[in-house]
Design a protein around this motif. Sequence first.
Motif, PDB file in Angstrom:
ATOM      1  N   TYR A  88       8.688  -1.106   1.791  1.00 11.94           N
ATOM      2  CA  TYR A  88       8.714   0.101   2.636  1.00 11.94           C
ATOM      3  C   TYR A  88       9.858   1.007   2.241  1.00 11.94           C
ATOM      4  CZ  TYR A  88       5.247  -1.722   5.973  1.00 11.94           C
ATOM      5  OH  TYR A  88       4.111  -2.162   6.546  1.00 11.94           O
ATOM      6  N   LEU A  89      11.032   0.373   2.054  1.00 14.06           N
ATOM      7  CA  LEU A  89      12.207   1.186   1.737  1.00 14.06           C
ATOM      8  C   LEU A  89      12.048   1.849   0.376  1.00 14.06           C
ATOM      9  CD1 LEU A  89      14.984  -1.241   3.028  1.00 14.06           C
ATOM     10  CD2 LEU A  89      14.314   0.963   3.998  1.00 14.06           C
ATOM     11  N   ASP A  90      11.491   1.064  -0.546  1.00 11.26           N
ATOM     12  CA  ASP A  90      11.252   1.600  -1.882  1.00 11.26           C
ATOM     13  C   ASP A  90      10.336   2.817  -1.819  1.00 11.26           C
ATOM     14  OD1 ASP A  90      11.961   1.208  -4.515  1.00 11.26           O
ATOM     15  OD2 ASP A  90      11.462  -0.942  -4.422  1.00 11.26           O
TER      16      ASP A  90
ATOM     17  N   ASP B 269       6.598  14.461   3.627  1.00 12.05           N
ATOM     18  CA  ASP B 269       6.389  14.537   5.079  1.00 12.05           C
ATOM     19  C   ASP B 269       7.466  13.698   5.764  1.00 12.05           C
ATOM     20  OD1 ASP B 269       5.559  14.470   7.643  1.00 12.05           O
ATOM     21  OD2 ASP B 269       3.600  13.520   7.250  1.00 12.05           O
ATOM     22  N   PRO B 270       8.410  14.330   6.473  1.00 10.81           N
ATOM     23  CA  PRO B 270       9.520  13.563   7.083  1.00 10.81           C
ATOM     24  C   PRO B 270       9.018  12.531   8.093  1.00 10.81           C
ATOM     25  CG  PRO B 270       9.753  15.932   7.490  1.00 10.81           C
ATOM     26  CD  PRO B 270       8.465  15.759   6.761  1.00 10.81           C
ATOM     27  N   GLU B 271       7.917  12.851   8.752  1.00  6.65           N
ATOM     28  CA  GLU B 271       7.383  11.900   9.749  1.00  6.65           C
ATOM     29  C   GLU B 271       6.953  10.601   9.062  1.00  6.65           C
ATOM     30  OE1 GLU B 271       6.592   9.903  12.821  1.00  6.65           O
ATOM     31  OE2 GLU B 271       7.647  11.833  12.945  1.00  6.65           O
ATOM     32  N   LYS B 272       6.330  10.795   7.866  1.00  5.61           N
ATOM     33  CA  LYS B 272       5.884   9.620   7.128  1.00  5.61           C
ATOM     34  C   LYS B 272       7.071   8.790   6.643  1.00  5.61           C
ATOM     35  CE  LYS B 272       2.326   7.995   4.133  1.00  5.61           C
ATOM     36  NZ  LYS B 272       1.582   8.147   2.905  1.00  5.61           N
TER      37      LYS B 272
ATOM     38  N   ALA C 228       0.842  -1.203   0.000  1.00  2.00           N
ATOM     39  CA  ALA C 228       0.000   0.000   0.000  1.00  2.00           C
ATOM     40  C   ALA C 228       0.873   1.247   0.000  1.00  2.00           C
ATOM     41  CB  ALA C 228      -0.922  -0.026   1.214  1.00  2.00           C
ATOM     42  N   TRP C 229       1.959   1.155   0.838  1.00  2.00           N
ATOM     43  CA  TRP C 229       2.894   2.272   0.891  1.00  2.00           C
ATOM     44  C   TRP C 229       3.560   2.486  -0.440  1.00  2.00           C
ATOM     45  CZ3 TRP C 229       5.658   5.387   4.597  1.00  2.00           C
ATOM     46  CH2 TRP C 229       5.034   5.445   5.838  1.00  2.00           C
ATOM     47  N   LEU C 230       3.987   1.443  -1.030  1.00  2.00           N
ATOM     48  CA  LEU C 230       4.728   1.534  -2.286  1.00  2.00           C
ATOM     49  C   LEU C 230       3.832   2.080  -3.393  1.00  2.00           C
ATOM     50  CD1 LEU C 230       7.436   0.822  -3.683  1.00  2.00           C
ATOM     51  CD2 LEU C 230       6.427  -1.377  -4.297  1.00  2.00           C
ATOM     52  N   LEU C 231       2.605   1.541  -3.437  1.00  2.00           N
ATOM     53  CA  LEU C 231       1.691   1.985  -4.504  1.00  2.00           C
ATOM     54  C   LEU C 231       1.264   3.433  -4.277  1.00  2.00           C
ATOM     55  CD1 LEU C 231      -0.414  -1.307  -4.710  1.00  2.00           C
ATOM     56  CD2 LEU C 231       1.207  -0.458  -6.432  1.00  2.00           C
TER      57      LEU C 231
ATOM     58  N   GLY D 256       7.941   4.970   7.483  1.00  2.00           N
ATOM     59  CA  GLY D 256       8.249   3.926   6.477  1.00  2.00           C
ATOM     60  C   GLY D 256       9.514   3.167   6.833  1.00  2.00           C
ATOM     61  N   LEU D 257      10.528   3.941   7.256  1.00  2.00           N
ATOM     62  CA  LEU D 257      11.800   3.289   7.609  1.00  2.00           C
ATOM     63  C   LEU D 257      11.638   2.391   8.818  1.00  2.00           C
ATOM     64  CD1 LEU D 257      14.258   6.250   6.978  1.00  2.00           C
ATOM     65  CD2 LEU D 257      13.956   4.204   5.599  1.00  2.00           C
ATOM     66  N   ARG D 258      10.861   2.907   9.798  1.00  2.00           N
ATOM     67  CA  ARG D 258      10.611   2.092  11.000  1.00  2.00           C
ATOM     68  C   ARG D 258       9.935   0.773  10.630  1.00  2.00           C
ATOM     69  NH1 ARG D 258       9.660   6.842  14.014  1.00  2.00           N
ATOM     70  NH2 ARG D 258       7.458   6.877  13.457  1.00  2.00           N
TER      71      ARG D 258
END
Lengths: 203, 723
Positions: free
Chosen positions: B521-523, B535-538, A21-24, B542-544
Motif C-alpha cells: 500500500y505504501l509503495d 487523486d489525494p483521496e486515493k 492490486a494497488w501496487l500493480l 492507500g495510507l489508511r
Amino acid sequence: MNDTQTVFVVDDDAALRDSLAWLLDSVNLTAEMYANGHDFLKACDPERGGCLLLDVRMPGMSGMELLDRIRANHIALPVIIITGHGDVPMAVRAIKNGALDFLQKPFNGQDLLDRVQQALELDKVNRRKRSEVDHIRAHFKTLTPREQEIMEFVAAGKPSKIIARELGISAKTVDIHRANVMKKLNVKSIADLVQTRLTLESC
Amino acid sequence: MNLHSGRRILALPLHWKGGSGTHFFQLFLAMSSALLFFLTLHHWADRSREYEALLDKENAKLVMAGNLISFHLNDVIARMAVLAKDPSIQETLRHPLPANRQALDLELSTYVEQQGMLEEILLLDLQGHELSHVSSSRVARLRPDGVRQLKGKVAALEKNQVYLAPFRPETSAGAASLHVAVPLFNPGGAKTGILVAVYSGSHLRHLLDDVLGPTPGHVAILNANGDKIYSQMGAGGSAPPAKDPARLPRTNPALWKQILAAPAERIDEGGGWLLSTTVALAHNLFLHGSIGAVTDRSPNGLDNRPEWKILSFIPPSAVNPAWGKRLMENLPLYFLMFGGTGLFAWQRAQRRLEARQAEEALKTSRGMLITVLDSMEASVYVADMHSHEILFANQHLCRVLDKSDLVGNLCWRELYPRQDGPCPNCNSPDLLVSRGVMLREFQHADNGRWFQIRDHAIRWVDGRTVRMEIATDITEQKESMAIRCARKLALEQNSRFNIAEEMASGLAHELSQPLAAASNYLDASLRMTETPGYDPEKLRQGLRLARRQTERAGKIVSHIKRTIRKRGSERAAIDINRLLQETVGYLEYEIRQYDVAVAFDLAPGPFPAVVNGVEIEQVLLNLMKNAIDSMRGTFLRRLTLSSRPTKENGIQVQISDTGKGIPHADLDFIFTPFLTTKNDGLGLGLTICRTIIESYGGRIWAESSAGHGATFCFTLPGGNSHE
C-alpha cells in the motif's frame, strides 16, 4: 493476437491481494486477483499473456500444487513465487517446476515490480516464439503425406536422385514435390527448410 | 473295610502323640538331670578348684622351703669351713690341753648360739676322741658308734670335702638329725681332726613349719636319686612314718622320674656357692594327696658338696579330712547325679554335635561369603575407624593394588601411597554420627577412573564398630551416562530449536502478510505521489489501508502472546519450600556428576504462593541449572537455596552459587533475550524466567561479583494477595 498482459495474483490473504492490486495499478498494470488455486484454474485462459504471482502457503491447494497443475495444463505463464517463509528446498522445488523467480515476504515493492516486468517481457518473447511455431505448424499441416516424406529426406540432406531411387519414383516427381514443400512452407532455401524442420521438432 | 482299618491306623499315632504325660515326664527328667548335673559340676568344680589352689600354695611354699634349707645347709658347711681355720681349733688340735679345750668350748658354744639350726658341734681328733663337744640342748645326740662311723668316713675325705651323715633315727620320739662332718687340715696339708655339726631335725622341721605352716604332712631329705633318705620328719616333729624310701607313698613312678629328670634351675647364692633347685609337683586328685620334691643337685662336678632332696607328703586327709567321709555319705546322691547327668550328657553331646554341625555350616557359609566377596568385581575392605588398620580386604582390591595381602596395613597408605596421613576427608567420624551409610563418587587422581564409594559402619567380629568400604568402578557407566545425557541434551536442544524454528516460521508467515500488504500500500501510495495530478483521496485511502495492515500485525503479535501465555494459566496455592526441594530432585544427576553440595536455608513453615507450579519450577530449574553450569571446574561447588518472607507478605527465593560469577557490567543485560554466554544456548532462559516472574507481579534480579559466585533472587506475592 491479444497484446494486453495481465498480472494474475493467487493469494489467500485478501489484504495482500488488495495491496498488490494497488501496487500493480500504480504502475498501470492490469491485475486479476484470485483467492485460491481452483478459482484461478477455472478462470485461466492459456491464450492470455502475462505472469502469475503465487503465494506458497495457502489453505486447500498450496502454491506448489497449483504450479504442478499449471504445468500439466500447458499454461506457459511465467510464475513468481511469493512466500512468507522460504527455505532452500522450497526454492529448488519451485525453480524445478518452472517458477521464474522466488520472492520472500515482506518484499520491496520496487523489487516485485521489477520482477513482474521481467516476467512479462519473458512471456512476451515466449508468446512470440510460440506464435511462430504455430504458424509453421499450420503450414506443415497443409503438406500431403508424400510431401512430408520428401521434406524429411531433403532436410536430411539427400539429393533428389537418391530420394527418387529410395522411394521408387522418378527424380522429376521428387523435384515437383520438393518445390511444393518449399512453397507451402514459405521457405526460400534448403537451409531455411532445415531451420523450420528443427523448430517444428523442438515443439 | 479298608477305610475302617485305615482310620484305626491313623488313629493310633494320634493317640500316642496325644499322651501329654510323656512330655511332662521327659521335661521333668531333663530338668532334674540338668539341675543334678549343674549341682555335681558345681560341687566338683569347687572341690578341684579348692584343691588346686591348695596345691599351688603348697608348691610355692616347698620351693621356698627347699631354697631356705639349701641355703642353711650350705651356710652351715661354709661356716664350718671357716670355723675349721679358727686358730683356737688348730691350737687345740696341736695341743689338746684342758685350757685350750675350755677356750674352744666357749667359742663353739657362742658359735652354736649364733647358728639357730645347729644342735651340736664336736671337734674330734683323727682317732675319734672328743676334743670339744658343745650342745645347745645339753643332750648329746652323737653316740660313740656314730662317731666311729664318722671317723672312718671323714678319714677318707680330701680337702674341701664334706661328709653328710645318713639319717639315723636316734630315739623313737626323737626327730631326725643331720650330721655334717668336715675334715680339718694343718697348714702343712696334713689331716689333723674332724669337725662334726649335728644339724637338728626338729630345727629343720621348725624351719619348714615356719615356711610351710603347720601341716600334717611329712618332710624328708633325700638324695638326688630318691633312693636314700638323709632325714625324714613327721608332723610336729613326730617319728617318721616310713624308714625306707621304697615305702614312701610314691603315687606314680613315672611321675617321680619326671620330677628327677626336670631341668635344674641354677641360683647363684651364698657367697659363690652354686645351688640349683628342682621343684616338681605331683598330685593325684582326691586319693593320694600330693608329693612335693625339692632336690639340690650339683651338676657342675663339685663332688665335695652333698645332694639333697626334700620331700613333702600331703595325704588327702591333710587337704580336707572331711572330704573322703562326705564322699561316702553322699554316694547315693552321686549315683543319682551320675544317672541324671547321663541323660543330660547324652543330650548335651547331641547338642554339641548340632553345634559342631552349625559351626561347620557357619564355616561353609563363611567360606562362601569370602568366595563371593573375592569374586566381586568391586573392591571391598574393612578398616578400623580410628587406627585405619585394614581388617579385611577382598581379592579384587589386592589385585588392583598388586598386593598379596593387605590385612594389618593402613588403608590410606595402601590406597593413596602419596599421602602421608589419613585422608583429610575420611568419613569415619561422619559414619559414626550419621545413619552409618555414606555414598560418594570419586575420581582417582592417577588413572582418572571413576569409583562409586559406599561406606558402611558395621559391627566387626570382635564387637567394635568399623568402616566397610565398597568401591565399584563406574567409569563405563559414567561415560555411557554422560554420552546419553549429552545426547538427551542435544535432542532437547534440537527440539527446542525446532520448536523455536516452527514458531518463528508461523510467526513470520502470520506477520509477513500484513507487513507485505502494508508495504505494498505504501509503495503504491508513494508511487502515486510521483505521478502528476494524482487523486489525494486515493492516496489517503492507500495510507489508511497500510495503517490498517500494521494494526493487524500488532494484533497478531499480541494474540500469539496471549495464546502462549494461556497455556500456563492454571494456578493453585503451592508451598514454595516444597517446590524448591522437589526441583532439586530433578537435578540429582547433574548435582552428583559435578559433585555439587546443596544447602537449604529455608524459612520455617509452608510458604504458599498462588502460582502455576510448572512455571515456577521452570524458573527454578533454569536458575539452578545456570548455577550448576557456572560451577563447573570451580574449586568450591555449593548451591544454596533459601527462602524468606518479604515485608509485603510475599516470598523471596534466593539461589546462590559459588561459580564464576557475572561481571558487573553484564548484570544489566542478562535478562535481555538472545544474549547468551553458552555455545548452545538460545539466550532465552533468563528472559523466560523474568516473563514468568513478572506475570505474577514479582521481581527477579541478580547480584554477583566476578569470581565470587552469583545470587539470583526473585519475589512472589504471598498466597493471600494473589487470588
